[in-house]
Design an enzyme around this catalytic site. Sequence first.
Site, PDB file in Angstrom:
ATOM      1  N   GLY A  36      -6.500 -22.367  12.231  1.00  0.00           N
ATOM      2  CA  GLY A  36      -5.805 -21.546  13.223  1.00  0.00           C
ATOM      3  C   GLY A  36      -4.479 -22.112  13.683  1.00  0.00           C
ATOM      4  N   ASP A  41      -3.895 -34.014   2.616  1.00  0.00           N
ATOM      5  CA  ASP A  41      -3.582 -33.368   1.339  1.00  0.00           C
ATOM      6  C   ASP A  41      -2.332 -33.998   0.745  1.00  0.00           C
ATOM      7  OD1 ASP A  41      -5.657 -31.669   1.873  1.00  0.00           O
ATOM      8  OD2 ASP A  41      -4.408 -29.939   2.383  1.00  0.00           O
ATOM      9  N   CYS A  53       3.041   2.862   0.728  1.00  0.00           N
ATOM     10  CA  CYS A  53       3.602   2.348  -0.519  1.00  0.00           C
ATOM     11  C   CYS A  53       2.859   2.942  -1.727  1.00  0.00           C
ATOM     12  CB  CYS A  53       3.575   0.821  -0.527  1.00  0.00           C
ATOM     13  SG  CYS A  53       4.666   0.097  -1.768  1.00  0.00           S
ATOM     14  N   GLU A  66       4.309   3.651 -14.272  1.00  0.00           N
ATOM     15  CA  GLU A  66       3.761   2.294 -14.204  1.00  0.00           C
ATOM     16  C   GLU A  66       2.396   2.235 -14.867  1.00  0.00           C
ATOM     17  OE1 GLU A  66       2.449  -1.102 -10.880  1.00  0.00           O
ATOM     18  OE2 GLU A  66       3.060   0.893 -10.212  1.00  0.00           O
ATOM     19  N   HIS A 108       6.568   0.086   4.335  1.00  0.00           N
ATOM     20  CA  HIS A 108       5.413  -0.571   4.962  1.00  0.00           C
ATOM     21  C   HIS A 108       5.587  -0.595   6.480  1.00  0.00           C
ATOM     22  CE1 HIS A 108       3.363  -2.267   1.371  1.00  0.00           C
ATOM     23  NE2 HIS A 108       4.583  -2.206   0.847  1.00  0.00           N
ATOM     24  N   GLU A 115       3.479  -1.065   8.717  1.00  0.00           N
ATOM     25  CA  GLU A 115       2.612  -2.044   9.376  1.00  0.00           C
ATOM     26  C   GLU A 115       3.346  -3.331   9.741  1.00  0.00           C
ATOM     27  OE1 GLU A 115       1.788  -2.664   4.864  1.00  0.00           O
ATOM     28  OE2 GLU A 115       2.383  -1.051   6.227  1.00  0.00           O
TER      29      GLU A 115
END
EC number: 6.3.4.2
Length: 546
Positions: free
Chosen positions: A16, A148, A381, A405, A507, A509
């Site tokens: 988070g 890491d 989209c 496509e 888009h 959103e």
Amino acid sequence: MSKFVFVTGGVVSSIGKGIVAASLGRLLKSRDYSVSILKLDPYINVDPGTMSPFQHGEVFVTDDGAETDLDLGHYERFTDTELSRLNSVTTGSIYQAVLNKERRGAYMGGTVQVIPHVTNEIKERILRVAKDTNPDIVITEIGGTVGDIESLPFLEAIRQFRKDVGRNNVVYMHVTLIPWIPAAKEMKTKPTQHSVKELRSIGIQPDVLVCRCHLPLQPGLKEKLSAFCDVPVESVITAQDASSIYEVPLNLEKEGLAQQTLELLNLGPRYPHLEEWENLIRQMQSPGQKLEIAIVGKYVQLGDAYLSVVEALKHAAIALNSEIELRWVSAEDVDNDSAEAHLSGVDGIVVPGGFGIRGVDGKIKAIEYARVNNIPFLGLCLGMQCSIIEWGRNVARLERANSSEFEEDTPNPVINLLPEQADVVDLGGTMRLGLYPCRLNPDSLAFSLYGQEVIYERHRHRYEFNNAYRSLFFETGYLVSGTSPDGRLVEIIELPKHPFFIATQFHPEFRSRPNKAHPLFSGFMKAALKGREEKFSLSSQHSAVS
């Protein structure tokens, strides 16, 4: 001069950090400090644009067309600001820049090394954000987990950063996990102690510990963490699990996160204006109607693949004093025989974006189901492209109507490649990307929802509606309600005789906010709510008659 906060993560991934960074940004902005947030991602991809959503989640697109990590979506939504490509940095983009400089001779024949060349490039990217908008505070999230190997150059760069800009201008914030062990019935601090030890071995002493936990940290545990991690007890912050990410800023405010950060940066305390956010949470916690919305997609096994779509639906539901229950439907499972089983009873259907032929037939079937059964529909989209194919096949009666496509030799390519994409070879960063204007038809539902003639929305696509079919679609009942200002590109379509059937090439959103739901999502959810109320009313009438 800007101040800097660096957010690292320890113990486990997906802890988070992005929400903590975004929440801190919200809290600082509520105190009238200007904030910019950037993400340093340790993967070697130049950007996530060509990565599978199953690997990475959604690709968030900025106004200037950068394909970025989904955390930038959190940053924008929480702080209500527009970010840019400067706010997204990957190891791949750093090495690309360093190697380009080497090829140009910028290093004067020197041996190119991680220190100083790579670390200097990282520091320059952070400073570039500060120079670009001159914010009071730059918050930088370092992706990955301390320990890491991929994150080491970033950690070394931020270690050097405090020396470069001054000790009182930098705060190191470490987000860590305090696990609850059911068998022992207690929370354990040892993983955090080891994580801080690892961070110290790199040369970074955290100033603030943000402790993700299932239960509140008791004073004794805070004191223990303070003693073993050498952090003042008031800088040990509880980040308890919340039912919604939008509750996190208020939870962290109660813990004093913003106040501690400002004190460490030698910035004055200011009163936080969080009334709007508090009202938002109150609305969320006392919803009225529950609406069930189906998301029909290719990547539904990983909800993060459609994160901004889900958040935009939540924003619209909050504004309507409602809540949503999502029905995730794999497009590959939907066909003529199963559409009813998968979609029956939902209040609305969303078909979001995507790429490739897999699942397209199922999306087309779901769109037909929404159209025929008068279920509110929102296509985004590829969702718009599939709705055009569906209309072409089932209403306009065009033989093998398809997108070029998916079928290069289709006799009716109702969706075609954008002309400027014809000679494009590389996949990464080459689509029609970013913010573009769209002119709305004044007689359309889209116009009534937006309330203005010209809007701006973010795009990410290579294919568009084939204008050769525009007249035929209009004659059979389709309305083109939004185009590019020159009228060449179809951006929004709708069905005027349907309760709500709108699809967009862009888009929407990406521009929705918790406190400012996007107009298209608001309109969609209002139609879904109206449909549910009508069904309930009809059901009540039948019950009364019987």
